[in-house]
Design an enzyme around this catalytic site. Structure first.
Site, mmCIF file in Angstrom:
data_model
loop_
_atom_site.group_PDB
_atom_site.id
_atom_site.type_symbol
_atom_site.label_atom_id
_atom_site.label_comp_id
_atom_site.label_asym_id
_atom_site.label_seq_id
_atom_site.Cartn_x
_atom_site.Cartn_y
_atom_site.Cartn_z
ATOM 1 N N TYR A 1 0.865 -1.185 0.000
ATOM 2 C CA TYR A 1 0.000 0.000 0.000
ATOM 3 C C TYR A 1 0.898 1.230 0.000
ATOM 4 C CZ TYR A 1 -3.862 3.118 1.454
ATOM 5 O OH TYR A 1 -4.789 4.122 1.539
ATOM 6 N N LYS B 1 -1.252 -1.164 -4.105
ATOM 7 C CA LYS B 1 -2.349 -0.200 -4.074
ATOM 8 C C LYS B 1 -1.690 1.159 -4.199
ATOM 9 C CE LYS B 1 -6.147 1.738 -1.375
ATOM 10 N NZ LYS B 1 -6.910 1.721 -0.095
#
Length: 284
Positions: free
Chosen positions: A130, A158
């Site tokens: 992330y 992400k």
């Protein structure tokens, strides 16, 4: 394994006594999967995991593992340490873990690479990185993301950098093979998909799930006309839902729609204002 499509990072709804509303959470999971989401994310930042007890977190994953198992849908679970990642072996339905770049310390790209080398080696499931530099304080170049992609058991990112910057363009111009690039900046998901992202992890897709799924599918199919029209509709919705700290406005909208029993969030978050809630509802 390349994760593609729409993933919804589920909120954690609370009942009138402040407990996790598991029935509402199950309904939300089924709603978004019925709406075309490829899978769901448990205990992402949208789910307020830091405000949940260990028992609450296990109840959430128990429930979503059952739902995703019954639906043959991918389940991604937030885990930012080797200890937490190792515990995911308890749930065979978990497809991957979503792990944030170490925040605050700004260890540098070499430090980030070392961190994910260790985390990926410890994790029983594949790791999604992330990358959200305006929260972590740690920038990553396209080259650094390619080095992360080369690690065993790291399968995607992400990507939430606050827009479309030069490193984003560089990364998507020459993406690593078998590595998922999933947009995490809801208002910018359409241009990111246009550049070649594989899908998105989008909190906004609790609302208008089918339109977000159609947006991802249209760009993936090369249908720019449909995709542009959907992108123009959905970007203002995402902007409205993120007008205050996530997931406060989102929860207020879901409560107003009768989908969760309360709009409650836990400290340090405060409930969304009536003005932001009204503005978001007008966009739904």
């Amino acid at each position: 394994m390349t994760l593609t499509g729409l993933y919804v990072p589920l909120i954690t709804p609370f009942d009138h006594d402040g407990a996790v509303a598991l029935g509402a959470l199950e309904a939300l999971a089924n709603d978004v999967l019925d709406g075309g989401a490829a899978g769901v994310v448990a205990l992402g930042t949208t789910g307020e995991p830091s405000s949940l007890t260990r028992e609450d977190r296990h109840r959430v994953v128990d429930l979503l593992a059952r739902v995703c198992g019954e639906r043959s849908a991918p389940l991604v679970v937030g885990a930012d340490s080797a200890e937490v990642a190792r515990a995911l072996s308890r749930w065979p339905q978990v497809t991957a873990t979503l792990s944030v770049v170490p925040p605050f310390l700004r260890p540098g790209e070499a430090g980030v690479l070392a961190h994910f080398t260790d985390l990926a080696a410890a994790s029983p499931v594949p790791v999604l990185v992330y990358h959200v530099p305006y929260r972590t304080g740690q920038q990553l170049s396209a080259g650094a993301i390619r080095r992360l992609a080369a690690l065993d058991n790291v399968v995607g990112v992400k990507h939430a950098v606050g827009g479309i910057d030069a490193d984003t363009v560089d990364l998507l111009a020459d993406p690593p093979a078998d590595f998922a690039i999933l947009g995490g900046e809801d208002a910018f998901i359409s241009p990111l998909l246009a550049l070649g992202a594989h899908g998105g992890i989008l909190a906004s897709a609790h609302v208008a799930t089918a339109r977000f799924a159609d947006l991802v599918a249209a760009w993936r199919a090369g249908d720019a006309t449909t995709a542009r029209a959907l992108g123009r509709q959905l970007a203002p919705l995402s902007t409205a839902l993120f007008a205050e700290p996530n997931p406060t406005v989102l929860k207020a909208v879901l409560h107003a729609q009768g989908r969760i029993p309360t709009a409650a969030v836990r400290p340090p978050l405060l409930a969304a204002t009536a003005e932001s809630t009204k503005a978001a509802l007008l966009r739904t």
